[in-house]
Design an enzyme around this catalytic site. Sequence first.
Site, PDB file in Angstrom:
ATOM      1  N   ARG A   7      -8.266   5.757  -5.954  1.00 12.03           N
ATOM      2  CA  ARG A   7      -8.502   5.527  -4.514  1.00 12.03           C
ATOM      3  C   ARG A   7      -9.558   6.510  -4.034  1.00 12.03           C
ATOM      4  O   ARG A   7      -9.464   7.711  -4.283  1.00 12.03           O
ATOM      5  CB  ARG A   7      -7.224   5.696  -3.702  1.00 12.03           C
ATOM      6  CG  ARG A   7      -7.474   5.636  -2.188  1.00 12.03           C
ATOM      7  CD  ARG A   7      -6.214   5.556  -1.358  1.00 12.03           C
ATOM      8  NE  ARG A   7      -5.748   4.178  -1.269  1.00 12.03           N
ATOM      9  CZ  ARG A   7      -4.959   3.718  -0.286  1.00 12.03           C
ATOM     10  NH1 ARG A   7      -4.533   4.530   0.667  1.00 12.03           N
ATOM     11  NH2 ARG A   7      -4.584   2.459  -0.267  1.00 12.03           N
ATOM     12  N   ARG A  36       1.293  -1.556   7.080  1.00 11.60           N
ATOM     13  CA  ARG A  36       2.091  -1.834   8.280  1.00 11.60           C
ATOM     14  C   ARG A  36       2.759  -3.210   8.257  1.00 11.60           C
ATOM     15  O   ARG A  36       3.913  -3.331   8.690  1.00 11.60           O
ATOM     16  CB  ARG A  36       1.225  -1.663   9.537  1.00 11.60           C
ATOM     17  CG  ARG A  36       0.920  -0.204   9.851  1.00 11.60           C
ATOM     18  CD  ARG A  36       0.044  -0.058  11.089  1.00 11.60           C
ATOM     19  NE  ARG A  36      -0.180   1.340  11.421  1.00 11.60           N
ATOM     20  CZ  ARG A  36      -1.133   2.104  10.900  1.00 11.60           C
ATOM     21  NH1 ARG A  36      -1.956   1.592  10.007  1.00 11.60           N
ATOM     22  NH2 ARG A  36      -1.271   3.361  11.262  1.00 11.60           N
ATOM     23  N   SER A  78       0.822  -1.205   0.000  1.00 15.39           N
ATOM     24  CA  SER A  78       0.000   0.000   0.000  1.00 15.39           C
ATOM     25  C   SER A  78       0.859   1.261   0.000  1.00 15.39           C
ATOM     26  O   SER A  78       1.981   1.255   0.530  1.00 15.39           O
ATOM     27  CB  SER A  78      -0.902  -0.009   1.236  1.00 15.39           C
ATOM     28  OG  SER A  78      -1.973   0.886   1.094  1.00 15.39           O
ATOM     29  N   PRO A  79       0.369   2.364  -0.576  1.00 14.59           N
ATOM     30  CA  PRO A  79       1.128   3.622  -0.522  1.00 14.59           C
ATOM     31  C   PRO A  79       1.389   4.042   0.920  1.00 14.59           C
ATOM     32  O   PRO A  79       0.480   4.027   1.749  1.00 14.59           O
ATOM     33  CB  PRO A  79       0.198   4.616  -1.228  1.00 14.59           C
ATOM     34  CG  PRO A  79      -0.678   3.778  -2.107  1.00 14.59           C
ATOM     35  CD  PRO A  79      -0.880   2.489  -1.355  1.00 14.59           C
ATOM     36  N   GLN A 101       1.122   6.681  -7.286  1.00 11.92           N
ATOM     37  CA  GLN A 101      -0.124   7.301  -6.851  1.00 11.92           C
ATOM     38  C   GLN A 101       0.031   8.821  -6.964  1.00 11.92           C
ATOM     39  O   GLN A 101       0.891   9.408  -6.308  1.00 11.92           O
ATOM     40  CB  GLN A 101      -0.448   6.923  -5.406  1.00 11.92           C
ATOM     41  CG  GLN A 101      -1.803   7.447  -4.931  1.00 11.92           C
ATOM     42  CD  GLN A 101      -2.013   7.220  -3.443  1.00 11.92           C
ATOM     43  OE1 GLN A 101      -1.378   7.874  -2.616  1.00 11.92           O
ATOM     44  NE2 GLN A 101      -2.893   6.282  -3.089  1.00 11.92           N
ATOM     45  N   TYR A 111      -7.730  14.930   0.645  1.00 10.23           N
ATOM     46  CA  TYR A 111      -6.866  15.731  -0.212  1.00 10.23           C
ATOM     47  C   TYR A 111      -7.723  16.405  -1.301  1.00 10.23           C
ATOM     48  O   TYR A 111      -8.955  16.307  -1.275  1.00 10.23           O
ATOM     49  CB  TYR A 111      -5.737  14.877  -0.764  1.00 10.23           C
ATOM     50  CG  TYR A 111      -4.857  14.314   0.330  1.00 10.23           C
ATOM     51  CD1 TYR A 111      -4.258  15.167   1.254  1.00 10.23           C
ATOM     52  CD2 TYR A 111      -4.643  12.945   0.474  1.00 10.23           C
ATOM     53  CE1 TYR A 111      -3.461  14.668   2.290  1.00 10.23           C
ATOM     54  CE2 TYR A 111      -3.854  12.441   1.494  1.00 10.23           C
ATOM     55  CZ  TYR A 111      -3.266  13.304   2.407  1.00 10.23           C
ATOM     56  OH  TYR A 111      -2.494  12.815   3.428  1.00 10.23           O
TER      57      TYR A 111
END
Length: 782
Positions: free
Chosen positions: A645, A739, A436-437, A515, A597
């Site tokens: 996303r 993580r 994942s980013p 991304q 964002y």
Amino acid sequence: MTAPGAPPQPPGPGAPLPTAEPDGGPLPPPAPGAPLRIAVVGGGPGGLYAAALLKRGDPRRRVTVWERNAPGDTFGFGVVLSDETLGGIEDADPAVHAQLRAALVRWDDIDIAHRGHLLRSTGHGFAALGRHRLLRILQDRCAGLGVDLRFRAEAPPPAALAASHDLVIAADGVHSRVREAHAEAFGPTLTTHRCRYIWLAADFALDAFRFEIAETEHGVMQLHAYPYDTDSSTVIVEMREEVWRAAGFDELDETESAARCAKIFAEVLRGRPLRGNHSAWTAFRTLVTARWSHGNTVLLGDAAHTAHFSIGSGTKLAVEDAVALAAHVDTAATLPEALAAYEAERRPVVESTQRAAVASLRWFEEIADRLDRPPRQFAFDLLTRSRRVTHDNLRLRDPAFTTLVERDFGCPPGVPPMFTPLRLGGLTLRNRVVVSPMDLYVAEDGVPGDFHLVHLGSRALGGAGLVMTEMVCVSAQGRITPGCAGLWTDEQADAWARITAFAHAAAPGTAIGVQLGHSGRKGSTRLMWEGIDQPLPDGNWPLVAASPLPYRPGVNQTPQALDRAGLTAVREEFAAAARRAARAGFDLLELHCAHGYLLSGFLSPLTNHRTDGYGGDLDGRLRYPLEVFDAVREAWPADRPMTVRISATDWAEGGTTTEDAVATARAFAAHGADAIDVSTGQVVPDERPEYGRSYQTPYADRIRAAVGVPVIAVGAISSWDDVNSLLLAGRTDLCALARPHLYDPHWTLHAAAEQQYTGPAAPWPAPYRAGSRRPPTGRKEN
């Protein structure tokens, strides 16, 4: 006065306290502050068992139970108990356990009926008995120990009980009068859910736990049924509120409802009738309380918490509460310590169960979206709906059934689901794992350096099918922090090309994705470890957003609302960054429209207050993100996939709804998105996420089912077992983990080794092959 049919009553409160154990030995002196006068409000299983255990723990105690109903009055029919719960009962009171064991009926199978197919899964191990029988066993045990049982009796007011007793136990259910009298202290929150259900019974014993779905002209109805005696079964009928009303159940009484349900589910009932027990259609409510004790009053069972019947947990939790409460009251030095220890032990267990129960009930709320899945996948999805039963767990219980599910999914023999390929556009991913980013905040002037090379390179070597960059900003103004990486200059593109070239050469077959995003109103802040979302002490740059709303009023700066010229300029910045990303050698591009964002700020009604064509309803809020998507799609090579996303919920009142998320995903798919990366939240600072294992995956599941577009699931997916389970259930097509890959860059390769998979979907780099087996851990392993 003893009620007719009630167990014999012990001496009243004025009688002398016992001074000897039942075997004649002297009792030890009571501990300082130990409760000797105990009031229990509510004579259900939890209250009765707490009373019995506390009296058994010290016969000196005067334990009184108030129950407003008669001894034989109860709702429902059968009670399911797990082996874990029965083990706790055996340890706490072998006498009760022996009686329960003699009364239980046991079975191992779950039957799932789906569009003419009946699928059976075995190895599950259930035990149940009639609720009346359970209450009688506990009532007799209380009477034998000398508990004062007062049936058909309202308890004194909570304040009076607290004043006249050392300990007050509120076991009076979800509508607890005791809890409501101290609502400010206990902090209850009740959430009403979307289905109506009714408890009924059939006078024959099923040979398995049965799930049956009826697709009627009014909508989907479902039946949950299980045996609880040699000649009786509990039958629960459930459906969405709108289906219930459309079918006219809101106008039927108990008898008419039972007859109508029996007709709808005549096949599974073998044409036999259903009966009620003061049964009424109810909407389930999940109760959560902020605190479980107040002074000398403590909550137990449904007075403190509820969990949906679809995981069979109400009575189980209440009985386990009783065991823990009695144990801590018996052993703690003071009552406050006992109540604190009781809550500290039980709250994590209850919260975990409630998370599983909410996942289960929501699965049934959305069951109509899942009916088109193949029969075995549907059954696997149902069995794993609460996230407590997983692929690996089900393989142990029922290997034959699990093998058939894997075969239907397309797994060759010996290949776990996560190591099957997936094609997106012109790109074939060798496995279903995505790194994942993860924002690193270590770029200089937007240029990625050696840290990025090592970070992304090591994850590429670690076996994942797709490795994503952090959010790469399309302009200097679009950075979150001064350390954010970018693609607004050719120098940045050249630095990224060095990283993609290394990954492609050192880890052939690994795809590298970029991304692209713009910070919007969440920009010009410090590095994460210096103060997340906190503005820079100096050197701030101006922000732009959909509307002039600061992220945190009084903390973050107020952004300027983008005008027509600004909208055009930012759109072109995205397109230019996409062209640089293509030249840099990225295999996949993801447009970041989540987490508050810039583009996410247009989508959410909480952050978009515009009155022009880019605001208002969802179509208006979607307009600009779709314009940016189209510009990027045109700039990005046609044979390379593009994903989006989104935040599928804002976790805040008035924010993005699930229906909005589905419509948003549908719009992007219609414009050419190859997959939707389904995240949640981070849009407003006062969000209230429902954290838990795989807690965001239900949103991916809903979008996949409703839109038919491939999805990427994210959010607390932590094990390869979770990945396999989500894929086999049809809830996602790819799983993105962050993580776990920080903890272990070679997470995917280690997942392959632990599953004894050695195929092409997870190849070990030649220099690392000696590490493809777990190292010896003991001296005897020579």
